[in-house]
Design a protein around this motif. Structure first.
Motif, PDB file in Angstrom:
ATOM      1  N   PRO A 125       0.831  -1.213   0.000  1.00 42.45           N
ATOM      2  CA  PRO A 125       0.000   0.000   0.000  1.00 42.45           C
ATOM      3  C   PRO A 125       0.862   1.258   0.000  1.00 42.45           C
ATOM      4  O   PRO A 125       1.791   1.392   0.808  1.00 42.45           O
ATOM      5  CB  PRO A 125      -0.787  -0.119   1.311  1.00 42.45           C
ATOM      6  N   ILE A 126       0.599   2.140  -0.929  1.00 42.49           N
ATOM      7  CA  ILE A 126       1.308   3.416  -0.967  1.00 42.49           C
ATOM      8  C   ILE A 126       0.300   4.538  -1.122  1.00 42.49           C
ATOM      9  O   ILE A 126      -0.828   4.328  -1.553  1.00 42.49           O
ATOM     10  CB  ILE A 126       2.350   3.485  -2.106  1.00 42.49           C
ATOM     11  N   SER A 127       0.732   5.716  -0.748  1.00 45.13           N
ATOM     12  CA  SER A 127      -0.136   6.890  -0.827  1.00 45.13           C
ATOM     13  C   SER A 127       0.032   7.583  -2.172  1.00 45.13           C
ATOM     14  O   SER A 127       1.069   7.450  -2.833  1.00 45.13           O
ATOM     15  CB  SER A 127       0.226   7.858   0.302  1.00 45.13           C
ATOM     16  N   GLU A 128      -0.990   8.326  -2.565  1.00 49.70           N
ATOM     17  CA  GLU A 128      -0.870   9.161  -3.756  1.00 49.70           C
ATOM     18  C   GLU A 128      -0.200  10.482  -3.429  1.00 49.70           C
ATOM     19  O   GLU A 128       0.118  11.265  -4.327  1.00 49.70           O
ATOM     20  CB  GLU A 128      -2.252   9.409  -4.361  1.00 49.70           C
ATOM     21  N   ARG A 129       0.000  10.745  -2.148  1.00 52.07           N
ATOM     22  CA  ARG A 129       0.636  11.989  -1.712  1.00 52.07           C
ATOM     23  C   ARG A 129       2.105  12.030  -2.126  1.00 52.07           C
ATOM     24  O   ARG A 129       2.770  11.001  -2.229  1.00 52.07           O
ATOM     25  CB  ARG A 129       0.603  12.116  -0.193  1.00 52.07           C
ATOM     26  N   THR A 130       2.610  13.226  -2.310  1.00 53.79           N
ATOM     27  CA  THR A 130       4.051  13.431  -2.451  1.00 53.79           C
ATOM     28  C   THR A 130       4.572  14.313  -1.313  1.00 53.79           C
ATOM     29  O   THR A 130       5.718  14.748  -1.346  1.00 53.79           O
ATOM     30  CB  THR A 130       4.391  14.071  -3.804  1.00 53.79           C
ATOM     31  N   SER A 131       3.709  14.577  -0.331  1.00 54.03           N
ATOM     32  CA  SER A 131       4.140  15.304   0.864  1.00 54.03           C
ATOM     33  C   SER A 131       3.182  14.960   1.997  1.00 54.03           C
ATOM     34  O   SER A 131       2.026  14.592   1.764  1.00 54.03           O
ATOM     35  CB  SER A 131       4.156  16.823   0.629  1.00 54.03           C
ATOM     36  N   PHE A 132       3.702  15.079   3.200  1.00 48.18           N
ATOM     37  CA  PHE A 132       2.869  14.864   4.389  1.00 48.18           C
ATOM     38  C   PHE A 132       3.439  15.760   5.478  1.00 48.18           C
ATOM     39  O   PHE A 132       4.532  15.494   6.005  1.00 48.18           O
ATOM     40  CB  PHE A 132       2.920  13.398   4.825  1.00 48.18           C
ATOM     41  N   GLY A 133       2.732  16.834   5.785  1.00 47.52           N
ATOM     42  CA  GLY A 133       3.306  17.831   6.673  1.00 47.52           C
ATOM     43  C   GLY A 133       4.531  18.446   6.017  1.00 47.52           C
ATOM     44  O   GLY A 133       4.492  18.872   4.857  1.00 47.52           O
ATOM     45  N   ARG A 134       5.649  18.453   6.733  1.00 54.95           N
ATOM     46  CA  ARG A 134       6.891  19.002   6.190  1.00 54.95           C
ATOM     47  C   ARG A 134       7.727  17.945   5.489  1.00 54.95           C
ATOM     48  O   ARG A 134       8.793  18.253   4.957  1.00 54.95           O
ATOM     49  CB  ARG A 134       7.702  19.657   7.319  1.00 54.95           C
TER      50      ARG A 134
END
Length: 465
Positions: A125-134
């Protein structure tokens, strides 16, 4: 056993470097008290040991609590000993870290386990995000981390962040807090490695007036301060043995007792802990309680080092420079082709923290320096000019260096000037915000842990909020 060729092994596992999936594998106990037990993977790893909480728990007294871990990575299958007492043997050879091949035999204590690769794959499982917070990153390694952090933010489960120093554990903890239902509550940081053992219990749980010499008033501890929010216990692996059972009781009962107090006080706190040690090895060495580790590791997230996510380096560097300076300076430095070469060629053993320091040096010298160079630490000793340099740096009336200051080499003079400025900046920052760490860190644009370490470095005192 000879290592598997990466190209051959990649073909064997049927994986491309960019694909977030791994071949399934099966472990079968063929000798020992748990003979006949099988375990099939649903992810990319399996921990083996006698302690409950392992993926494959073995009823064998000669097996350590957390004996070893097996991982199927994109290029290879890896077996790693976790500091076991009796060692880990792969195909008859004792190993600390080794590659496996299909049908390899793993012997731990009196137990032998057969490793078998399957034909099907497990999709990670991976996220589609390329950032999370900082935190930023588009690599598979970081998107997998983001996927776990997203789910962690939605719960109140205790979270253990693991990883080398400088990988961004503090930023991950704060991001999980801000993204969750407790985001509007306090985020309190306690660095277990930076506080003397004699003071850490009071720092965590508070104390009553007269509890010990110098306790002139009642003090609220970090647990009470974080009530309704999150308490981040950084460097939890440094927690003294005497405090571990007390922390365990708090985690189980959600109630604290101040030092010198008699009554328990309920607290509503989410715990996030971080360590650059492998706490499973610490448990095996009897330096960390197994039951405390079990309570802390409800959710575990390992943050990858920079060397495992080289594709993210340009974006990380851009994010750091954006926080360090204005857009024009950052763009000018990023536009230099030699910077990209430096970023890729260095192993960055200090990870993001080392990268940040390197970029700060590049900005100070207005040049792309060789990675790993420490210009301030390798200069010749300074004698007569040192005091003058400090005095000159702290003087706002005459910013030009004095004649005495010019006796020092330029790098040393610059270093001392920066040190003097840093101290005076911190003093003014604390005075403006009444010694409140949270407000001061926010105004300075840095994390509370980093601010705390700067205050320790310059021996400056601060108030509890």
């Amino acid at each position: 056993m000879s290592p598997i060729d990466p190209r051959e092994h990649s073909a064997t596992l049927g994986l491309a470097v960019e694909t977030p999936q791994v071949r399934r594998f099966r472990l079968t106990v063929i000798e020992g008290p748990s003979r006949g037990t099988t375990w099939d993977s649903s992810g990319d790893r399996c921990s083996l040991g006698s302690q409950s909480g392992n993926d494959l728990q073995l009823d064998d007294p000669t097996v350590s609590r957390y004996h070893c871990e097996l991982r199927v990575e994109q290029h290879r299958a890896v077996l790693e000993d976790l500091g076991s007492k009796n060692g880990t043997f792969l195909d008859g050879v004792q190993v600390r870290y080794a590659y496996l091949r299909n049908l390899s035999l793993i012997r731990i204590g009196a137990t032998t386990v057969r490793f078998e690769l399957g034909e099907e794959v497990n999709r990670l499982p991976i996220s589609e995000r390329t950032s999370f917070g900082r935190l930023v990153g588009s690599s598979v390694a970081m998107r997998a981390v983001f996927g776990v952090l997203e789910r962690a933010a939605l719960s109140d489960a205790t979270l253990l962040l693991e990883g080398e120093t400088g990988t961004g554990k503090t930023e991950a903890a704060e991001a999980v807090h801000r993204a969750g239902p407790r985001g509007g509550g306090p985020f309190v940081v306690v660095d277990c490695a930076a506080i003397p053992d004699s003071l850490l219990e009071s720092e965590l749980f508070g104390h009553e007036r007269g509890a010990f010499t110098g306790a002139f008033a009642r003090r609220v501890g970090a647990f009470e301060e974080a009530d309704g929010g999150t308490l981040f216990l950084d460097e939890i692996g440094e927690l003294p043995a005497g405090l571990q059972p007390k922390l365990l009781r708090v985690l189980e009962n959600r109630a604290i007792r101040r030092v010198g107090g008699t009554g328990a006080h309920k607290v509503d706190v989410r715990i996030i802990a971080a360590t650059n040690r492998d706490l499973r090895a610490e448990v095996n060495a009897a330096r960390f309680r197994a039951d405390l580790y079990f309570r802390l590791a409800v959710l575990r997230v390992a943050l990858p080092p920079l060397r495992a996510r080289g594709d993210d380096l340009p974006r990380i560097a851009a994010a750091i420079l954006e926080r360090l300076t204005d857009g024009a300076e950052a763009a000018r430095l990023l536009a230099r082709p030699e910077l990209a070469e430096r970023l890729v060629s260095s192993a960055w053993p200090g990870n993001v923290r080392e990268l940040r320091n390197y970029l700060e040096r590049c900005l100070m010298f207005d040049d792309v320096l060789p990675a790993g160079e420490q210009p301030f630490e390798e200069v010749a000793p300074v004698h007569a000019g040192t005091a003058a340099v400090r005095a000159s740096a702290s003087s706002s009336a005459d910013p030009a260096p004095s004649a005495d200051a010019l006796h020092a080499p330029l790098p040393a003079a610059r270093a001392h000037a920066i040190e003097a400025f840093e101290r005076s900046y911190l003093e003014a920052l604390l005075e403006r915000h009444g010694g409140r760490m949270g407000a001061a860190a926010t105004a300075a644009g840095i994390g509370r842990v980093y601010l705390y370490k700067l205050l320790v470095k310059h021996r400056l005192k601060h108030k509890r909020e």
